[in-house]
Design a protein around this motif. Structure first.
Motif, PDB file in Angstrom:
ATOM      1  N   LYS A   1       0.055  12.634  -2.095  1.00 24.17           N
ATOM      2  CA  LYS A   1      -0.805  13.780  -2.396  1.00 24.17           C
ATOM      3  C   LYS A   1      -0.371  14.365  -3.729  1.00 24.17           C
ATOM      4  O   LYS A   1       0.827  14.516  -3.983  1.00 24.17           O
ATOM      5  CB  LYS A   1      -0.698  14.835  -1.287  1.00 24.17           C
ATOM      6  CG  LYS A   1      -1.201  14.337   0.058  1.00 24.17           C
ATOM      7  CD  LYS A   1      -1.025  15.382   1.145  1.00 24.17           C
ATOM      8  CE  LYS A   1      -1.497  14.850   2.488  1.00 24.17           C
ATOM      9  NZ  LYS A   1      -1.299  15.815   3.586  1.00 24.17           N
TER      10      LYS A   1
ATOM     11  N   GLN B   1       0.852  -1.189   0.000  1.00 23.54           N
ATOM     12  CA  GLN B   1       0.000   0.000   0.000  1.00 23.54           C
ATOM     13  C   GLN B   1       0.888   1.240   0.000  1.00 23.54           C
ATOM     14  O   GLN B   1       1.955   1.250   0.609  1.00 23.54           O
ATOM     15  CB  GLN B   1      -0.889   0.017   1.248  1.00 23.54           C
ATOM     16  CG  GLN B   1      -1.754  -1.220   1.430  1.00 23.54           C
ATOM     17  CD  GLN B   1      -2.934  -1.250   0.477  1.00 23.54           C
ATOM     18  OE1 GLN B   1      -3.362  -0.220  -0.029  1.00 23.54           O
ATOM     19  NE2 GLN B   1      -3.458  -2.441   0.221  1.00 23.54           N
TER      20      GLN B   1
ATOM     21  N   ALA C   1      -0.615   5.628   4.499  1.00 27.07           N
ATOM     22  CA  ALA C   1      -0.631   4.187   4.234  1.00 27.07           C
ATOM     23  C   ALA C   1       0.206   3.387   5.230  1.00 27.07           C
ATOM     24  O   ALA C   1      -0.144   2.262   5.580  1.00 27.07           O
ATOM     25  CB  ALA C   1      -0.151   3.906   2.810  1.00 27.07           C
TER      26      ALA C   1
ATOM     27  N   TYR D   1      -6.297  -2.247   7.575  1.00 26.75           N
ATOM     28  CA  TYR D   1      -6.644  -0.951   8.142  1.00 26.75           C
ATOM     29  C   TYR D   1      -7.934  -1.087   8.934  1.00 26.75           C
ATOM     30  O   TYR D   1      -8.588  -2.130   8.910  1.00 26.75           O
ATOM     31  CB  TYR D   1      -6.811   0.089   7.028  1.00 26.75           C
ATOM     32  CG  TYR D   1      -5.529   0.318   6.249  1.00 26.75           C
ATOM     33  CD1 TYR D   1      -4.574   1.234   6.696  1.00 26.75           C
ATOM     34  CD2 TYR D   1      -5.260  -0.402   5.088  1.00 26.75           C
ATOM     35  CE1 TYR D   1      -3.399   1.422   6.010  1.00 26.75           C
ATOM     36  CE2 TYR D   1      -4.079  -0.222   4.398  1.00 26.75           C
ATOM     37  CZ  TYR D   1      -3.153   0.695   4.852  1.00 26.75           C
ATOM     38  OH  TYR D   1      -1.976   0.873   4.175  1.00 26.75           O
TER      39      TYR D   1
ATOM     40  N   PHE E   1      -4.900  10.663   5.916  1.00 25.51           N
ATOM     41  CA  PHE E   1      -4.584   9.231   5.817  1.00 25.51           C
ATOM     42  C   PHE E   1      -3.123   9.020   5.445  1.00 25.51           C
ATOM     43  O   PHE E   1      -2.567   9.713   4.603  1.00 25.51           O
ATOM     44  CB  PHE E   1      -5.477   8.561   4.766  1.00 25.51           C
ATOM     45  CG  PHE E   1      -5.140   7.113   4.517  1.00 25.51           C
ATOM     46  CD1 PHE E   1      -5.593   6.125   5.377  1.00 25.51           C
ATOM     47  CD2 PHE E   1      -4.360   6.743   3.430  1.00 25.51           C
ATOM     48  CE1 PHE E   1      -5.276   4.790   5.154  1.00 25.51           C
ATOM     49  CE2 PHE E   1      -4.035   5.410   3.200  1.00 25.51           C
ATOM     50  CZ  PHE E   1      -4.500   4.433   4.065  1.00 25.51           C
TER      51      PHE E   1
ATOM     52  N   ASP F   1      -1.150   4.442   9.407  1.00 24.35           N
ATOM     53  CA  ASP F   1      -2.533   4.068   9.722  1.00 24.35           C
ATOM     54  C   ASP F   1      -2.769   2.562   9.640  1.00 24.35           C
ATOM     55  O   ASP F   1      -3.860   2.089   9.941  1.00 24.35           O
ATOM     56  CB  ASP F   1      -3.516   4.786   8.783  1.00 24.35           C
ATOM     57  CG  ASP F   1      -3.633   6.269   9.114  1.00 24.35           C
ATOM     58  OD1 ASP F   1      -3.186   6.663  10.207  1.00 24.35           O
ATOM     59  OD2 ASP F   1      -4.167   7.022   8.283  1.00 24.35           O
TER      60      ASP F   1
ATOM     61  N   GLU G   1      -7.638   4.683  -4.848  1.00 22.14           N
ATOM     62  CA  GLU G   1      -8.848   5.294  -4.297  1.00 22.14           C
ATOM     63  C   GLU G   1      -8.481   6.538  -3.500  1.00 22.14           C
ATOM     64  O   GLU G   1      -7.374   6.648  -2.982  1.00 22.14           O
ATOM     65  CB  GLU G   1      -9.631   4.308  -3.430  1.00 22.14           C
ATOM     66  CG  GLU G   1      -8.901   3.813  -2.196  1.00 22.14           C
ATOM     67  CD  GLU G   1      -9.758   2.874  -1.359  1.00 22.14           C
ATOM     68  OE1 GLU G   1     -10.594   3.385  -0.589  1.00 22.14           O
ATOM     69  OE2 GLU G   1      -9.577   1.652  -1.464  1.00 22.14           O
ATOM     70  N   GLU G   2      -9.422   7.454  -3.429  1.00 22.95           N
ATOM     71  CA  GLU G   2      -9.193   8.690  -2.697  1.00 22.95           C
ATOM     72  C   GLU G   2      -9.442   8.456  -1.207  1.00 22.95           C
ATOM     73  O   GLU G   2     -10.411   7.805  -0.829  1.00 22.95           O
ATOM     74  CB  GLU G   2     -10.117   9.801  -3.214  1.00 22.95           C
ATOM     75  CG  GLU G   2      -9.766  11.172  -2.693  1.00 22.95           C
ATOM     76  CD  GLU G   2     -10.528  12.281  -3.397  1.00 22.95           C
ATOM     77  OE1 GLU G   2     -10.321  13.440  -3.039  1.00 22.95           O
ATOM     78  OE2 GLU G   2     -11.320  11.967  -4.311  1.00 22.95           O
ATOM     79  N   LYS G   3      -8.554   8.983  -0.385  1.00 26.83           N
ATOM     80  CA  LYS G   3      -8.668   8.850   1.071  1.00 26.83           C
ATOM     81  C   LYS G   3      -8.677  10.244   1.695  1.00 26.83           C
ATOM     82  O   LYS G   3      -8.324  11.231   1.044  1.00 26.83           O
ATOM     83  CB  LYS G   3      -7.480   8.049   1.621  1.00 26.83           C
ATOM     84  CG  LYS G   3      -7.300   6.672   0.990  1.00 26.83           C
ATOM     85  CD  LYS G   3      -8.457   5.741   1.250  1.00 26.83           C
ATOM     86  CE  LYS G   3      -8.419   5.163   2.626  1.00 26.83           C
ATOM     87  NZ  LYS G   3      -9.492   4.177   2.850  1.00 26.83           N
ATOM     88  N   PRO G   4      -9.065  10.359   2.970  1.00 24.62           N
ATOM     89  CA  PRO G   4      -9.010  11.660   3.652  1.00 24.62           C
ATOM     90  C   PRO G   4      -7.582  12.210   3.652  1.00 24.62           C
ATOM     91  O   PRO G   4      -6.617  11.439   3.631  1.00 24.62           O
ATOM     92  CB  PRO G   4      -9.469  11.339   5.072  1.00 24.62           C
ATOM     93  CG  PRO G   4     -10.263  10.071   4.944  1.00 24.62           C
ATOM     94  CD  PRO G   4      -9.626   9.302   3.826  1.00 24.62           C
TER      95      PRO G   4
ATOM     96  N   SER H   1       0.593   5.811  -0.179  1.00 24.60           N
ATOM     97  CA  SER H   1      -0.260   7.002  -0.230  1.00 24.60           C
ATOM     98  C   SER H   1       0.571   8.186  -0.677  1.00 24.60           C
ATOM     99  O   SER H   1       1.765   8.264  -0.405  1.00 24.60           O
ATOM    100  CB  SER H   1      -0.896   7.271   1.134  1.00 24.60           C
ATOM    101  OG  SER H   1       0.091   7.387   2.138  1.00 24.60           O
TER     102      SER H   1
END
Length: 201
Positions: free
Chosen positions: A11, A7, A56, A200, A54, A59, A48-51, A9
């Motif tokens: 921005k 996973q 990876a 998660y 978030f 969390d 997918e879009e996360k807050p 993440s």
């Protein structure tokens, strides 16, 4: 080390719809390779879009790793980069017996290699540790809330020593309590290890 369920993440301020992001990135990754049949060693399966807050890594609430051992006299050159070869037959029953003492919440400092990032604590919880056979392979599957540096590879090395008769199954609990890295098994090669999944909330 390999990964089926890595996973990540990030921005980004882009105009690419989230549902098309994986395809765009995969095409870019393949473009780094030469030839019309190029396949990148990394492939995005889903995006997918996360807050915004978030992360990876931080969390994550648990991970599952598998370690593959080819336990036979014959060598499969096509599997050489994805498993560790042991020609001597392993006693799976004893390995399973030893695995039961690893499950639970313990100080696992004996299963940590030097050189990793400094951790606030070496206490971790292993939720499950299963050992089973698939054809000529012995699979070690371990799920926990987190792992120390090289922890899974050292657990696998310790269980292999149990399977070879070098360590008694009932000695593993005492090895954990001692916190002595020297008493545990060796760190098995990275090629046999795969990150299977990250969990998660």
């Amino acid at each position: 080390v390999h990964a089926l369920g890595q996973q990540a993440s990030f921005k980004a301020d882009v105009n690419i719809p989230v549902e098309k992001l994986a395809r765009v990135v995969n095409n870019a990754l393949c473009g780094c390779e030469k030839g019309s049949f190029a396949i990148s060693p990394v492939r995005i399966v889903e995006a997918e879009e996360k807050p915004p807050e978030f992360h990876a890594r931080f969390d994550a609430r648990g991970k599952t790793y598998i370690y593959k051992i080819r336990n036979t006299q014959t060598i499969d050159i096509f599997q050489r980069n994805y498993c560790y070869q042991i020609k001597k037959p392993l006693d799976i029953t004893k390995m399973q017996e030893a695995a039961k003492t690893i499950v639970g919440t313990h100080d696992f400092s004996c299963f940590q290699s030097a050189g990793g990032n400094e951790r606030l604590t070496t206490v971790r919880t292993i939720h499950s540790l299963n050992i089973y056979e698939e054809g000529k392979q012995v699979i070690i599957e371990v799920t926990g809330d987190g792992f120390l540096y090289n922890m899974v590879r050292i657990i696998a090395g310790t269980l292999v020593d149990v399977g070879k008769g070098k360590i008694a199954a009932n000695d593993v609990e005492d090895i954990i309590k001692s916190g002595d890295r020297v008493r545990a098994g060796k760190t098995l090669p990275a090629k046999g290890l795969t990150l299977y999944s990250v969990k998660y909330k």
